[in-house]
Design a protein around this motif. Structure first.
Motif, PDB file in Angstrom:
ATOM      1  N   ALA A  52     -47.405  12.565  25.249  1.00 40.55           N
ATOM      2  CA  ALA A  52     -47.454  12.885  23.822  1.00 40.55           C
ATOM      3  C   ALA A  52     -48.796  12.520  23.211  1.00 40.55           C
ATOM      4  N   GLY A  53     -49.272  11.329  23.507  1.00 38.61           N
ATOM      5  CA  GLY A  53     -50.537  10.891  22.948  1.00 38.61           C
ATOM      6  C   GLY A  53     -50.991   9.597  23.594  1.00 38.61           C
ATOM      7  N   TYR A  92     -53.596  14.016  21.912  1.00 42.18           N
ATOM      8  CA  TYR A  92     -52.216  14.397  21.601  1.00 42.18           C
ATOM      9  C   TYR A  92     -51.872  15.703  22.297  1.00 42.18           C
ATOM     10  N   PHE A 133     -44.428  14.566  15.929  1.00 45.92           N
ATOM     11  CA  PHE A 133     -45.890  14.580  15.947  1.00 45.92           C
ATOM     12  C   PHE A 133     -46.465  13.476  15.064  1.00 45.92           C
ATOM     13  N   THR A 182     -46.025  10.141  16.749  1.00 48.29           N
ATOM     14  CA  THR A 182     -46.953   9.949  17.860  1.00 48.29           C
ATOM     15  C   THR A 182     -48.319   9.498  17.358  1.00 48.29           C
ATOM     16  N   LEU A 183     -48.846  10.188  16.351  1.00 49.80           N
ATOM     17  CA  LEU A 183     -50.161   9.822  15.824  1.00 49.80           C
ATOM     18  C   LEU A 183     -50.116   8.445  15.154  1.00 49.80           C
ATOM     19  N   GLU A 196     -50.286   5.766  17.843  1.00 50.28           N
ATOM     20  CA  GLU A 196     -51.614   5.589  18.429  1.00 50.28           C
ATOM     21  C   GLU A 196     -52.584   4.954  17.436  1.00 50.28           C
TER      22      GLU A 196
END
Length: 219
Positions: free
Chosen positions: A95-96, A109, A120, A123-124, A127
Motif C-alpha cells: 500500500a505504501g 503508494y 488511501f 495509508t498516507l 506513512e
C-alpha cells in the motif's frame, strides 16, 4: 466475578495510555492541534480522481492536518495485482512505504488504493506519522521494538482513528494494531477530547462501530 472481559489486555491498554500521556507532555503541539478527522470535504479538498495530481492534493491535506512542514516527496508504486492488496500482513509493503535514506524523505503508494478513498487516506496518514515519529522512536513508550505498532497508534492520537478503524474494515486486514486495540485508542482519544460518540459513529460501518461502542462503554 462474571463481569465483561476487557477488549484488550492490561499491558496493551497501559501502553496505549502511556503514549497518549507522552504526546500530551512531550509534544503538546501535536495534541493541541489534533481533532477527530472525518472523511469529508471539511478536511479533504481534493476533487475526485485517481491520478497522481489528486494523490498529491490528498497528501497536502493530510500534511496540513498533521501540521507537517517537512519536505517529503510522494511517488506512486508500479502497478501491482489487486490480490496483493488483500494479503494479511503485506499491506505496509503493497500500500505504501516511508523511505528516509536520502536528503528528502519519500513516501510511495499504490495507485489502486485511490479507488477506496478512506483506505488511501489512512495509508498516507500512516506513512506521514512515520516521518513525525522518526526523530523520537527511542523516546516513545515501548521504544524501537514497538515502532510500527506505535505508528498506527499515533495516527489515532493525531485524530485519524475513525479513518483507520474504517479503513481496516474496508481493506479486510488488521495491520499492526487489532480492531479492538484501535477502538480502545479511539475511545481514549474521544474521552480526552470530550468528543460526542455520534461524531464518530456517523462515519463507521457496522463492525467498526460495534468495536467502538464496546470501547466507549468503559468510560
Amino acid at each position: 466475578m462474571f463481569g465483561k472481559k476487557p477488549l484488550i489486555g492490561e499491558d496493551l491498554h497501559d501502553w496505549i495510555t502511556e503514549n497518549f500521556d507522552w504526546v500530551e507532555s512531550e509534544r503538546p503541539f501535536w495534541w493541541q492541534m489534533a481533532e477527530l478527522i472525518r472523511p469529508t470535504k471539511e478536511y479533504f479538498h481534493a476533487p475526485g480522481g485517481h491520478n497522481h495530481e489528486t494523490a498529491l492534493l490528498v497528501f497536502e491535506d493530510i500534511k496540513r492536518l498533521l501540521g507537517t512542514t517537512q519536505p517529503i516527496e510522494l511517488e506512486p508504486l508500479p502497478d501491482l495485482p489487486d490480490e496483493l492488496l488483500h494479503e494479511y500482513g503485506r499491506m505496509s509493503d503493497t500500500a505504501g512505504q516511508y523511505w528516509d535514506d536520502a536528503e528528502t524523505p519519500l513516501i510511495t503508494y499504490n495507485p489502486k488504493l485511490m479507488r477506496r478513498p478512506v483506505v488511501f487516506i489512512n495509508t498516507l496518514a500512516h506513512e506521514l506519522i512515520h516521518a513525525r515519529l522518526s526523530p523520537v522512536v527511542d523516546d516513545l513508550p515501548g521504544g524501537e521494538p514497538a515502532h510500527e505498532l506505535a505508528t498506527d497508534l499515533h495516527a489515532i492520537i493525531a485524530g485519524f482513528g475513525v479513518i483507520q478503524l474504517e479503513a481496516a474494515e474496508q481493506a479486510g486486514w488488521a495491520g499492526y494494531m487489532s480492531q479492538a486495540s484501535r477502538a480502545v485508542a479511539l475511545a481514549e482519544f474521544m474521552h480526552r477530547k470530550a468528543i460526542a460518540p455520534e461524531d464518530a459513529f456517523a462515519y463507521l460501518s457496522k463492525r467498526p462501530a460495534s468495536w467502538l461502542r464496546k470501547a466507549l462503554a468503559a468510560y
